[in-house]
Design an enzyme around this catalytic site. Structure first.
Site, short mmCIF file in Angstrom:
data_model
loop_
_atom_site.label_atom_id
_atom_site.label_comp_id
_atom_site.label_asym_id
_atom_site.label_seq_id
_atom_site.Cartn_x
_atom_site.Cartn_y
_atom_site.Cartn_z
N CYS A 149 0.83 -1.21 0.00
CA CYS A 149 0.00 0.00 0.00
C CYS A 149 0.86 1.26 0.00
O CYS A 149 0.72 2.11 -0.89
CB CYS A 149 -0.96 -0.03 1.18
SG CYS A 149 -0.21 -0.52 2.75
N1 LIG Z 1 -4.60 -4.33 4.72
C1 LIG Z 1 -4.04 -3.61 3.76
O1 LIG Z 1 -4.30 -2.39 3.62
C2 LIG Z 1 -3.06 -4.24 2.80
C3 LIG Z 1 -2.59 -3.49 1.72
C4 LIG Z 1 -1.69 -4.06 0.84
C5 LIG Z 1 -1.26 -5.37 1.02
N2 LIG Z 1 -1.72 -6.07 2.09
C6 LIG Z 1 -1.23 -7.45 2.24
O2 LIG Z 1 -2.30 -8.33 1.85
C7 LIG Z 1 -2.25 -9.52 2.64
C8 LIG Z 1 -3.59 -9.69 3.36
O3 LIG Z 1 -3.80 -8.56 4.18
P1 LIG Z 1 -5.13 -8.36 5.04
O4 LIG Z 1 -5.04 -7.00 5.61
O5 LIG Z 1 -6.32 -8.74 4.24
O6 LIG Z 1 -4.87 -9.47 6.20
P2 LIG Z 1 -5.91 -10.07 7.24
O7 LIG Z 1 -7.06 -9.15 7.39
O8 LIG Z 1 -5.12 -10.42 8.45
O9 LIG Z 1 -6.42 -11.43 6.54
C9 LIG Z 1 -5.55 -12.51 6.32
C10 LIG Z 1 -6.31 -13.66 5.66
O10 LIG Z 1 -5.41 -14.74 5.39
C11 LIG Z 1 -5.93 -15.97 5.93
N3 LIG Z 1 -4.76 -16.75 6.36
C12 LIG Z 1 -3.90 -16.48 7.38
N4 LIG Z 1 -2.91 -17.40 7.43
C13 LIG Z 1 -3.15 -18.27 6.40
C14 LIG Z 1 -2.50 -19.44 5.92
N5 LIG Z 1 -1.38 -19.90 6.49
N6 LIG Z 1 -3.03 -20.10 4.86
C15 LIG Z 1 -4.16 -19.65 4.25
N7 LIG Z 1 -4.84 -18.54 4.67
C16 LIG Z 1 -4.33 -17.86 5.72
C17 LIG Z 1 -6.84 -15.52 7.07
O11 LIG Z 1 -7.89 -16.44 7.29
P3 LIG Z 1 -7.74 -17.80 8.15
O12 LIG Z 1 -6.65 -17.55 9.17
O13 LIG Z 1 -9.09 -17.99 8.75
O14 LIG Z 1 -7.38 -18.87 7.15
C18 LIG Z 1 -7.44 -14.23 6.50
O15 LIG Z 1 -8.53 -14.53 5.64
C19 LIG Z 1 -1.09 -9.34 3.63
O16 LIG Z 1 0.06 -9.98 3.11
C20 LIG Z 1 -0.88 -7.84 3.67
O17 LIG Z 1 0.44 -7.46 4.00
C21 LIG Z 1 -2.61 -5.56 2.98
#
Ligand SMILES: NC(=O)c1ccc[n+]([C@@H]2O[C@H](COP(=O)([O-])OP(=O)(O)OC[C@H]3O[C@@H](n4cnc5c(N)ncnc54)[C@H](OP(=O)(O)O)[C@@H]3O)[C@@H](O)[C@H]2O)c1
Length: 347
Positions: A149
């Site tokens: 981001c």
């Molecule tokens: N938030 C932002 O603004 C943003 C911006 C750019 C990039 N990102 C990146 O995008 C990714 C997701 O971010 P987010 O903010 O959506 O995170 P989040 O809200 O913490 O969601 C993470 C998701 O991944 C799943 N998960 C966790 N461990 C897993 C595993 N070992 N295998 C399969 N599924 C797994 C979780 O569900 P379960 O644990 O129930 O499986 C959950 O659905 C991250 O790498 C983050 O750095 C985020």
């Protein structure tokens, strides 16, 4: 019609992917994974989707992911590097929203992320998914590393200045602020309402993981070595990034604010998701909330030597899921802007 799947559909970028993809008639969502919520309806977890989504969350271990044309990984860092290679080898395209494939130098990635990379050969083949610099490579990519981001706003803000060779690349500063959704949906003390609201603070000043990603991108745009000071802050808002970028003009280079304005307008005139504001108008985070747009202003305060760029984006849209859909559109030969032309939400 293409078939897609989402690994990590119960997080903030996962639900944002659903918001953008569910209304589309040219995309069928085959699965949405969550280990914690497997077997429950997606619209129980996200009532915003009631009436638009009949899917249940699945455990990723039980899904036949290879029935998809493309799979999004909206998972924490260190997940896609284990799971994506098998899909890629089965001919499924992948857009990874995490950092697993963003940094080309494996040693640098391992140092910043504290993990051993398990699929370095795919790092080499991955295309960095910033369409404004890599559009043609994205069209033919199997694996797209969706940018972070902060890196999206900071790179787009510096891009015209670096391409034109106007600024001293050893003295760049990015003073950037993000809303709390940038930290994801998992519970943590710093993002509690009583900690993050009515408060403002810097974090990760001694070193944030987005620094090597941004420096890699800026190096690609410039023929000079890059030295960036990057200071992130936590804003008491839910969505949005505001970056204030500082770049001194190179010694012997002069450029008026009008010339800089013309440079930015010309660089981004064909870009559907970058809006250069008129001279004297400053961007605000709420002007992009829910949209895939980055809005920029370029200034040279008091006619001095330092160029200031102000850049805003919605971290969950152009900073994550919106850009991921933009990349999907390019990879699948669809119209780049399809499904991404919704207007920002204001107030
Ligand atoms: N938030 C932002 O603004 C943003 C911006 C750019 C990039 N990102 C990146 O995008 C990714 C997701 O971010 P987010 O903010 O959506 O995170 P989040 O809200 O913490 O969601 C993470 C998701 O991944 C799943 N998960 C966790 N461990 C897993 C595993 N070992 N295998 C399969 N599924 C797994 C979780 O569900 P379960 O644990 O129930 O499986 C959950 O659905 C991250 O790498 C983050 O750095 C985020």
């Amino acid at each position: 019609m293409i078939n897609v799947g989402i690994i990590g559909g119960s997080g903030y970028t996962g639900v944002e992917l659903l918001r953008l993809l569910l209304p589309r008639t040219d995309v069928s969502i085959r699965f949405v994974s969550s280990r914690a919520h497997a077997g429950t309806r997606v619209d129980e977890q996200f009532t915003s989707l009631r009436g638009h989504c009949d899917l249940e969350f699945s455990d990723p271990a039980t899904i036949n992911q290879a029935e998809c044309d493309l799979v999004f990984f909206a998972t924490p860092n260190g997940t896609a590097m284990h799971q994506a290679p098998a899909l890629l080898e089965a001919g499924v395209k992948v857009v990874d929203l995490s950092a697993d494939y963003r940094i080309k130098d494996i040693g640098t990635w391992e140092r910043w992320y504290g993990l051993t990379h398990t699929s370095p050969a795919w790092v080499e083949r991955a295309v960095y998914g910033l369409p404004e610099i890599n559009r043609e490579a994205i069209r033919s990519a199997d694996l797209v590393a969706n940018p972070g981001c902060y890196p999206t706003t900071v790179q787009l803000g510096f891009l015209p200045l670096l391409e034109a060779g106007l600024v001293d690349t050893k003295s760049l500063i990015a003073d950037a602020k993000s809303g709390v959704s940038g930290a994801g949906r998992a519970a943590s003390v710093p993002t509690l309402l009583a900690e993050a609201s009515d408060n403002f603070k810097a974090y990760g000043v001694s070193g944030h993981r987005h620094l090597p990603e941004i420096e890699q991108g800026l190096t690609f745009m410039s023929d000079s070595p890059i030295d960036l000071t990057f200071t992130p802050h936590l804003l008491p808002i839910i969505r949005g990034i505001h970056a204030t970028l500082y770049a001194p003009l190179k010694s012997g280079v002069s450029a008026s604010e009008e010339e800089l304005q013309a440079l930015f307008e010309s660089r981004f005139k064909s870009e559907p998701f970058v809006d250069v504001l008129p001279s004297g108008v400053y961007p605000e985070t709420r002007s992009v909330k829910g949209s895939n747009t980055v809005r920029l202003s370029v200034l040279k305060p008091q006619g001095r030597n330092t160029v200031v760029v102000l850049a805003v984006e919605d971290n969950l849209v152009k900073g994550a899921a919106g850009q991921a859909v933009q990349n999907m559109n390019l990879m699948m030969g669809m119209e780049e802007t399809e499904g991404l032309q919704g207007l920002p939400l204001l107030p």
